[in-house]
Design a protein around this motif. Structure first.
Motif, PDB file in Angstrom:
ATOM      1  N   PHE A 406      59.076  42.201 -21.191  1.00 32.45           N
ATOM      2  CA  PHE A 406      58.324  42.917 -20.169  1.00 32.45           C
ATOM      3  C   PHE A 406      58.650  42.416 -18.759  1.00 32.45           C
ATOM      4  O   PHE A 406      58.085  42.914 -17.790  1.00 32.45           O
ATOM      5  CB  PHE A 406      56.818  42.765 -20.403  1.00 32.45           C
ATOM      6  N   ILE A 407      59.529  41.395 -18.647  1.00 37.63           N
ATOM      7  CA  ILE A 407      59.839  40.776 -17.357  1.00 37.63           C
ATOM      8  C   ILE A 407      61.291  41.051 -17.000  1.00 37.63           C
ATOM      9  O   ILE A 407      62.188  40.903 -17.848  1.00 37.63           O
ATOM     10  CB  ILE A 407      59.589  39.255 -17.385  1.00 37.63           C
ATOM     11  N   ASP A 408      61.538  41.447 -15.780  1.00 41.37           N
ATOM     12  CA  ASP A 408      62.898  41.682 -15.303  1.00 41.37           C
ATOM     13  C   ASP A 408      63.657  40.354 -15.286  1.00 41.37           C
ATOM     14  O   ASP A 408      63.104  39.298 -14.944  1.00 41.37           O
ATOM     15  CB  ASP A 408      62.858  42.278 -13.892  1.00 41.37           C
ATOM     16  N   THR A 409      64.934  40.384 -15.672  1.00 41.87           N
ATOM     17  CA  THR A 409      65.735  39.156 -15.702  1.00 41.87           C
ATOM     18  C   THR A 409      65.826  38.500 -14.331  1.00 41.87           C
ATOM     19  O   THR A 409      65.964  37.280 -14.226  1.00 41.87           O
ATOM     20  CB  THR A 409      67.140  39.463 -16.219  1.00 41.87           C
ATOM     21  N   LYS A 410      65.733  39.288 -13.264  1.00 39.23           N
ATOM     22  CA  LYS A 410      65.784  38.723 -11.918  1.00 39.23           C
ATOM     23  C   LYS A 410      64.521  37.925 -11.596  1.00 39.23           C
ATOM     24  O   LYS A 410      64.544  37.040 -10.742  1.00 39.23           O
ATOM     25  CB  LYS A 410      65.969  39.831 -10.888  1.00 39.23           C
ATOM     26  N   ASP A 411      63.410  38.275 -12.241  1.00 39.06           N
ATOM     27  CA  ASP A 411      62.132  37.585 -11.971  1.00 39.06           C
ATOM     28  C   ASP A 411      61.928  36.369 -12.862  1.00 39.06           C
ATOM     29  O   ASP A 411      60.966  35.618 -12.671  1.00 39.06           O
ATOM     30  CB  ASP A 411      60.960  38.559 -12.167  1.00 39.06           C
ATOM     31  N   ARG A 412      62.784  36.178 -13.864  1.00 44.57           N
ATOM     32  CA  ARG A 412      62.601  35.048 -14.782  1.00 44.57           C
ATOM     33  C   ARG A 412      62.746  33.706 -14.072  1.00 44.57           C
ATOM     34  O   ARG A 412      62.134  32.716 -14.465  1.00 44.57           O
ATOM     35  CB  ARG A 412      63.640  35.133 -15.920  1.00 44.57           C
ATOM     36  N   TRP A 414      61.618  32.655 -11.219  1.00 44.35           N
ATOM     37  CA  TRP A 414      60.361  32.138 -10.663  1.00 44.35           C
ATOM     38  C   TRP A 414      59.212  32.210 -11.664  1.00 44.35           C
ATOM     39  O   TRP A 414      58.242  31.456 -11.573  1.00 44.35           O
ATOM     40  CB  TRP A 414      59.982  32.892  -9.385  1.00 44.35           C
ATOM     41  N   PHE A 415      59.300  33.133 -12.662  1.00 42.62           N
ATOM     42  CA  PHE A 415      58.192  33.287 -13.608  1.00 42.62           C
ATOM     43  C   PHE A 415      58.212  32.225 -14.701  1.00 42.62           C
ATOM     44  O   PHE A 415      57.157  31.760 -15.141  1.00 42.62           O
ATOM     45  CB  PHE A 415      58.239  34.681 -14.228  1.00 42.62           C
ATOM     46  N   ASP A 416      59.416  31.812 -15.179  1.00 40.96           N
ATOM     47  CA  ASP A 416      59.488  30.827 -16.269  1.00 40.96           C
ATOM     48  C   ASP A 416      58.794  29.511 -15.931  1.00 40.96           C
ATOM     49  O   ASP A 416      58.052  28.963 -16.754  1.00 40.96           O
ATOM     50  CB  ASP A 416      60.953  30.575 -16.659  1.00 40.96           C
ATOM     51  N   PRO A 417      58.996  28.918 -14.722  1.00 40.62           N
ATOM     52  CA  PRO A 417      58.248  27.692 -14.394  1.00 40.62           C
ATOM     53  C   PRO A 417      56.734  27.905 -14.399  1.00 40.62           C
ATOM     54  O   PRO A 417      55.976  27.007 -14.790  1.00 40.62           O
ATOM     55  CB  PRO A 417      58.764  27.325 -13.000  1.00 40.62           C
ATOM     56  N   ILE A 418      56.261  29.087 -13.958  1.00 42.40           N
ATOM     57  CA  ILE A 418      54.818  29.376 -13.978  1.00 42.40           C
ATOM     58  C   ILE A 418      54.319  29.407 -15.414  1.00 42.40           C
ATOM     59  O   ILE A 418      53.262  28.864 -15.750  1.00 42.40           O
ATOM     60  CB  ILE A 418      54.540  30.702 -13.256  1.00 42.40           C
ATOM     61  N   TRP A 419      55.095  30.043 -16.300  1.00 45.00           N
ATOM     62  CA  TRP A 419      54.681  30.112 -17.703  1.00 45.00           C
ATOM     63  C   TRP A 419      54.676  28.725 -18.348  1.00 45.00           C
ATOM     64  O   TRP A 419      53.764  28.393 -19.121  1.00 45.00           O
ATOM     65  CB  TRP A 419      55.619  31.046 -18.470  1.00 45.00           C
ATOM     66  N   ASP A 420      55.696  27.912 -18.057  1.00 48.10           N
ATOM     67  CA  ASP A 420      55.726  26.543 -18.604  1.00 48.10           C
ATOM     68  C   ASP A 420      54.502  25.755 -18.168  1.00 48.10           C
ATOM     69  O   ASP A 420      53.914  25.006 -18.948  1.00 48.10           O
ATOM     70  CB  ASP A 420      57.010  25.838 -18.155  1.00 48.10           C
ATOM     71  N   CYS A 421      54.107  25.901 -16.907  1.00 52.57           N
ATOM     72  CA  CYS A 421      52.910  25.214 -16.401  1.00 52.57           C
ATOM     73  C   CYS A 421      51.659  25.705 -17.119  1.00 52.57           C
ATOM     74  O   CYS A 421      50.792  24.925 -17.504  1.00 52.57           O
ATOM     75  CB  CYS A 421      52.805  25.420 -14.893  1.00 52.57           C
ATOM     76  N   LEU A 422      51.545  27.048 -17.336  1.00 52.16           N
ATOM     77  CA  LEU A 422      50.378  27.605 -18.033  1.00 52.16           C
ATOM     78  C   LEU A 422      50.321  27.128 -19.476  1.00 52.16           C
ATOM     79  O   LEU A 422      49.250  26.789 -19.985  1.00 52.16           O
ATOM     80  CB  LEU A 422      50.435  29.133 -17.985  1.00 52.16           C
ATOM     81  N   SER A 423      51.456  27.090 -20.168  1.00 61.37           N
ATOM     82  CA  SER A 423      51.473  26.686 -21.574  1.00 61.37           C
ATOM     83  C   SER A 423      51.071  25.228 -21.753  1.00 61.37           C
ATOM     84  O   SER A 423      50.662  24.832 -22.843  1.00 61.37           O
ATOM     85  CB  SER A 423      52.866  26.918 -22.157  1.00 61.37           C
ATOM     86  N   GLN A 424      51.172  24.432 -20.691  1.00 53.87           N
ATOM     87  CA  GLN A 424      50.757  23.025 -20.743  1.00 53.87           C
ATOM     88  C   GLN A 424      49.365  22.815 -20.167  1.00 53.87           C
ATOM     89  O   GLN A 424      48.953  21.692 -19.928  1.00 53.87           O
ATOM     90  CB  GLN A 424      51.761  22.154 -19.987  1.00 53.87           C
ATOM     91  N   GLY A 425      48.642  23.916 -19.917  1.00 58.63           N
ATOM     92  CA  GLY A 425      47.268  23.802 -19.418  1.00 58.63           C
ATOM     93  C   GLY A 425      47.186  23.708 -17.919  1.00 58.63           C
ATOM     94  O   GLY A 425      46.201  23.187 -17.384  1.00 58.63           O
ATOM     95  N   GLY A 426      48.199  24.196 -17.194  1.00 62.16           N
ATOM     96  CA  GLY A 426      48.212  24.093 -15.743  1.00 62.16           C
ATOM     97  C   GLY A 426      47.337  25.144 -15.069  1.00 62.16           C
ATOM     98  O   GLY A 426      46.560  25.858 -15.704  1.00 62.16           O
ATOM     99  N   LYS A 427      47.474  25.214 -13.737  1.00 64.25           N
ATOM    100  CA  LYS A 427      46.651  26.108 -12.923  1.00 64.25           C
ATOM    101  C   LYS A 427      46.981  27.569 -13.236  1.00 64.25           C
ATOM    102  O   LYS A 427      48.113  27.916 -13.533  1.00 64.25           O
ATOM    103  CB  LYS A 427      46.908  25.817 -11.442  1.00 64.25           C
ATOM    104  N   HIS A 428      45.935  28.425 -13.169  1.00 64.90           N
ATOM    105  CA  HIS A 428      46.126  29.850 -13.446  1.00 64.90           C
ATOM    106  C   HIS A 428      46.960  30.494 -12.335  1.00 64.90           C
ATOM    107  O   HIS A 428      47.085  29.960 -11.245  1.00 64.90           O
ATOM    108  CB  HIS A 428      44.773  30.551 -13.557  1.00 64.90           C
ATOM    109  N   PHE A 429      47.504  31.687 -12.641  1.00 67.07           N
ATOM    110  CA  PHE A 429      48.349  32.415 -11.697  1.00 67.07           C
ATOM    111  C   PHE A 429      47.664  33.709 -11.299  1.00 67.07           C
ATOM    112  O   PHE A 429      47.154  34.448 -12.141  1.00 67.07           O
ATOM    113  CB  PHE A 429      49.716  32.723 -12.323  1.00 67.07           C
ATOM    114  N   GLU A 430      47.646  33.992 -10.004  1.00 67.81           N
ATOM    115  CA  GLU A 430      47.134  35.240  -9.477  1.00 67.81           C
ATOM    116  C   GLU A 430      48.132  35.786  -8.463  1.00 67.81           C
ATOM    117  O   GLU A 430      48.596  35.043  -7.591  1.00 67.81           O
ATOM    118  CB  GLU A 430      45.773  35.051  -8.795  1.00 67.81           C
TER     119      GLU A 430
END
Length: 760
Positions: A406-412, A414-430
C-alpha cells in the motif's frame, strides 16, 4: 635511635650466663652440704666431691652456661642487627616518600621517585600520581590558552557585529571601517576590501577600501573575475593562506621603507555559497590558526551584511523609480484597482466554493479508514472504508499482505524508519500520507499510526486510522506549487495609511507566524514589539507624510517572539498625489542579533568557569595535604602488619587478583622450603595449583587442581591440599583461604599448617 653493637650484646649475655652459672653452682653446693649436714667451708666442699662424685660435673656448670649464653647472645645480636637495618630501610623509604610528596605539593613535577625493586607498587603509584599531576598542569595551560583564544574570538565577533550595524547604507564607509578595524584587531600590517561589481558576463573585483600601517590608503584597483589570488579565492570559494610571499606581491609601503610580509590571508565573503567579495590581509607575523578561523567566521557576517546592503540599495533605487513612474501610471493604477477588486471577488467566491466542498466532504465521509497490522507489517484487519478506498472487494485480498503493497516505493525511505520505531513501541505518527490503491492510484489520507499494547506493556499490533483527503491534498499541492513560484526573496506587505493590511506574501506569514485568515484583521502595529511601538508610530507618521524609512526594528510574531528586521517603509502615491498605500520590505537579521547576545553570554560563562577552576585548585591543595597524612598512617600500619605476620606460627601467603604473591612470611619459608625473595612477585601456582574464575561482582571463585581434577576452595574453611616444595615434592598441608576487599582491590591470603607438625 642509638644502635647497640653486636659485641656489647654478646658481652651482656656472657656476664649474665656466667653469673647465672655460679649462682646455680653455689645453690647446688649448699643443697648438697645441707643434705650431708655439713657447713659451708672449703674443706667440706672438698669432702663433698669424694662423697658425691657428680659434683665434679657441676664444677663445669658455670663454663657450660657461659658458653650457652655466648651462642644465644650471638644469635640475638644477629637478629637485632637485621631488624635494625630493616627499620632504617623503611625509615629512609618513608622520608623519600615525604620528600617526593612535598615536591609534588610545591608544584615540582620533574622529581623522580627511585624504585627499590621492580615490584615496588607504592613507588610506581607515586610516579603515576606525579605523571597525572603533570598531565593535569599541562592540560590546564592548554585550556587557559584555548579559553583566551575563544574570548578573543567572541569579543572580536561582538565588536565587528556592532561595526556592521553602523553605516550599512554606504558601502565605502562600511568597508573601510571593517578593514581598518580588522587589520588593527589581528595586528596585521595592511589589508584590502574587494567587492564584486558588474553583470554576470563582465564581473570584476573593485577595491572599496585599503588600510596599511595604521593609515587609510587611497588605491584604485580593479581585478578581473578569476585573475590572481583574489580571483582564485572567489572561484574556489575557499580561504587562501600563503607564507611564501613573492617579493613584488605587495605594492603599499611605509614612509620608512618597504618589507615583504611573512604571510598573506585571502578570505571569500560568501553567504549561502554565493561570493559577495574578498578580504586580503598581509602581516609581518604568521597568523595563527585561531586568528584565521576568526576571520573566516567574521567573513560570513560581512557577506550577510554586504548582501543586505546591496538589497537595500537596490530596493531604494527601485522605490525611487517606482515613485517617479507613479505619476505616469495614474490611469493604469485605477484600472489595476478595478482588476484587484474583481480578483478579490473571484478569490472570495473560490473560498466559498472550497468551504462548501469541504463541508460536503465532511458530511459524506463521517467514518474513518481503519486497518490493523502486526509488528512485522502484516495486515490483520481492514474495515469496509479501507477496502473501498483502496479498490479491494473483500478482506481475503488484503489480509495477510504486507503493508509495503500500500506504500509507494519512493515513500519507503522515510516510512520504514517510522514503522521500525512504532514496532519497538516508539512515538505515534500523525500526518498526511500517500497510499497506493489496487489500481495503482494515489490515495492521500490524514493518517495516524499508533501502537496497541497488551497487558504486559508489549506492542501487540499497530492501528492505522485515516481520513480521505486525496482531492483536498491534490488541490493544495497545486496551489502550493503556484504560490511557491512567487515571492521568495524578501518579506513584503502592503498597508493602508491607517495601518490596515492590504496584502502580504508567504515569507511575511511564515516569519510572523500567521495564516492568511489571521492576518486579515491585523494592523502594522500588531507586528511591532511593545517597547518600540511608541517610536514606530512616530516613524509611521513620517512615512505617511512622504518621508521613507530605512533601518532596523524589532518585530513581534504571533507566538510572542521578537525578531530583528532590516526594513524599508515607503509610501506609494495615487494620481492625485495622495498616499494610497505603504510598502513594507524587510529581511530577517535575527541570527546576527542572537550571535551578538550569545557572544556576550559566552564571555560571562567563561568568567564563571575561571572562578570555579580556581576553587578546584584550592580543593586539590587540601586533598594533597590529606593524602600526605594518610601516607604516614598507611606506612605505620603496613610496618605493624608485616611484623605481626612474620611472627605468626602459620605459614601466610598473600596474592593479588592476578595470582601474584605479595607476602610470604618466615613460617611459609619453613613449610615450603622457598625463600621469601625467590617467590614474591611470582605466580602462586608455583607452590599451590590454583585456578581463578571471575565473578560478576568483581570477585573470583578459586579452584584447587590436583591430578586434573578441580575442587572449589571455600573461604574461611580448612581444607587439606598438597603443595609443591622447593624440592618439587608434594607436601600435605591444611589450607585456610580468606578474601580481603579494599575499595576496588581484592587480595587473597592463604594460611598454611604443616599436618605432620600438628600430629606430633
Amino acid at each position: 635511635m642509638k644502635k647497640i653493637s653486636k659485641r656489647q650484646i654478646i658481652q651482656k649475655f656472657i656476664w649474665i650466663g656466667t653469673l647465672t652459672g655460679f649462682i646455680f653452682y653455689f645453690l647446688i653446693l649448699l643443697i648438697d652440704l645441707d643434705i650431708h649436714n655439713m657447713g659451708f667451708t672449703f674443706s667440706n666442699v672438698g669432702k663433698l666431691h669424694f662423697l658425691n662424685p657428680i659434683i665434679w660435673a657441676f664444677d663445669l656448670l658455670p663454663f657450660f652456661i657461659t658458653t650457652f649464653a655466648f651462642y644465644i647472645g650471638k644469635l640475638y645480636a644477629q637478629n637485632y642487627d637485621e631488624t635494625h637495618k630493616s627499620v632504617e630501610l623503611e625509615l629512609k623509604k618513608s622520608n623519600r616518600i615525604v620528600d617526593f610528596t612535598e615536591n609534588l605539593r610545591n608544584g615540582n613535577t620533574q622529581v623522580e621517585f627511585e624504585l627499590t625493586n621492580k615490584e615496588d607498587v607504592l613507588g610506581k603509584a607515586l610516579n603515576d600520581l606525579r605523571d597525572t599531576i603533570k598531565k593535569s598542569k599541562e592540560e590546564e595551560i592548554i585550556r587557559r590558552k584555548e579559553d583566551a583564544q575563544r574570548n578573543w574570538i567572541t569579543e572580536g565577533l561582538a565588536k565587528f557585529g556592532e561595526i556592521l550595524r553602523q553605516d550599512n547604507d554606504n558601502m565605502e564607509v562600511l568597508s573601510f571601517n571593517v578593514i581598518s578595524n580588522l587589520v588593527k584587531y589581528i595586528e596585521a600590517n595592511q589589508g584590502g576590501f574587494f567587492i564584486i561589481n558588474g553583470s554576470n558576463g563582465d564581473r570584476f573585483f573593485e577595491m572599496t577600501a585599503c588600510f596599511a600601517y595604521n593609515r587609510k590608503k587611497f588605491a584604485e584597483k580593479k581585478i578581473p573575475w578569476g585573475d590572481g589570488l583574489i580571483g582564485t579565492c572567489a572561484l574556489e570559494k575557499e580561504t587562501i593562506f600563503i607564507t611564501d610571499v613573492p617579493d613584488d606581491y605587495v605594492q603599499i609601503t611605509s614612509g620608512l621603507g618597504d618589507a615583504n610580509p611573512r604571510c598573506i590571508l585571502i578570505v571569500p565573503l560568501k553567504l549561502n555559497d554565493e561570493i559577495h567579495g574578498v578580504i586580503e590581509l598581509a602581516s609581518f607575523k604568521v597568523l595563527e590558526k585561531f586568528e584565521i578561523e576568526f576571520v573566516e567566521k567574521l567573513s560570513q557576517s560581512i557577506g550577510s551584511t554586504i548582501a543586505t546592503v546591496k538589497i537595500n540599495l537596490q530596493t531604494t533605487t527601485l522605490l525611487r523609480e517606482s515613485q517617479e513612474q507613479a505619476r505616469m501610471l495614474a490611469e493604469q493604477e485605477e484600472q489595476m484597482r478595478q482588476n484587484m477588486e474583481e480578483l478579490r471577488a473571484t478569490q472570495e467566491q473560490a473560498a466559498r466554493q472550497g468551504e462548501q466542498f469541504e463541508n460536503f466532504t465532511n458530511s459524506v465521509n463521517h467514518t474513518l479508514i481503519r486497518a490493523e497490522y502486526d509488528t512485522s507489517g502484516t495486515l490483520l484487519y481492514a474495515n469496509t472504508k479501507f477496502l473501498n478506498k483502496l479498490g479491494y472487494q473483500s478482506n481475503r485480498e488484503v489480509e495477510g499482505q504486507h503493508i509495503s503493497i500500500f506504500i509507494d516505493t519512493k515513500d519507503r525511505q522515510w516510512f520504514d524508519p517510522i514503522w521500525d520505531c512504532l514496532s519497538q513501541g516508539g512515538k505515534h505518527f500523525e500526518g498526511d500520507m500517500k497510499h497506493i490503491t489496487k489500481q495503482g492510484k494515489d490515495l492521500w489520507t490524514m493518517a495516524t499510526y499508533v501502537c496497541v499494547r497488551d497487558r504486559n506493556g508489549n506492542v501487540s499490533k499497530i492501528l492505522f486510522l485515516g481520513i480521505d483527503i486525496t482531492e483536498k491534498k491534490q488541490q493544495n499541492l497545486d496551489y502550493e506549487g503556484q504560490i511557491q513560484a512567487l515571492n521568495r526573496s524578501s518579506i513584503k506587505a502592503e498597508f493602508t495609511p491607517e495601518g490596515d493590511i492590504i496584502d502580504c506574501n508567504d515569507m511575511f506569514l511564515l516569519t510572523f507566524g500567521y495564516t492568511e485568515e489571521e492576518v486579515q484583521d491585523k494592523t502594522v502595529f500588531s507586528f511591532v514589539a511593545k517597547e518600540e511601538l511608541k517610536k514606530f508610530r512616530g516613524t509611521w507618521d513620517l512615512v505617511v507624510n512622504g518621508e521613507p524609512f530605512k533601518g532596523q526594528m524589532r518585530g513581534l510574531t504571533q507566538d510572542g517572539n521578537e525578531n530583528w528586521f532590516q526594513c524599508t517603509l515607503s509610501a506609494v502615491h495615487d494620481m492625485y498625489g495622495e498616499v494610497a498605500k505603504i510598502v513594507y520590505i524587510a529581511n530577517d537579521i535575527t541570527e546576527q542579533k542572537r550571535m551578538e547576545i550569545e557572544s556576550r553570554e559566552q564571555a560571562k560563562i567563561l568568567k564563571n568557569q575561571e572562578i570555579e577552576l580556581r576553587q578546584n585548585m584550592e580543593e586539590m591543595k587540601s586533598i594533597q595535604e590529606e593524602m600526605k597524612k594518610k601516607n604516614f598512617q598507611i606506612e605505620a600500619e603496613k610496618t605493624k602488619t608485616v611484623c605481626i605476620l612474620e611472627g605468626c606460627v602459620e605459614g601466610i601467603v598473600t596474592f593479588n587478583a592476578k595470582g601474584k604473591i605479595e607476602l610470604f612470611n618466615k613460617t611459609a619459608e619453613d613449610i615450603t622450603g622457598y625463600f621469601k625473595d625467590d617467590v614474591v612477585g611470582t605466580p602462586v601456582n608455583k607452590i599451590i595449583t590454583f585456578e581463578m574464575e571471575a565473578l560478576e561482582n568483581n570477585g573470583y571463585r578459586i579452584f584447587y587442581v590436583q591430578d586434573g581434577e578441580k575442587r572449589e576452595i571455600e573461604f574461611n574453611a580448612k581444607t587439606e591440599i598438597q603443595i609443591l616444595s622447593q624440592s618439587n615434592e608434594p607436601k600435605s598441608v591444611l589450607l585456610t583461604l580468606t578474601e580481603i576487599r579494599t575499595d576496588n582491590l581484592i587480595t587473597y591470603t592463604a594460611f598454611l599448617q604443616n599436618i605432620e607438625v600438628e600430629l606430633f
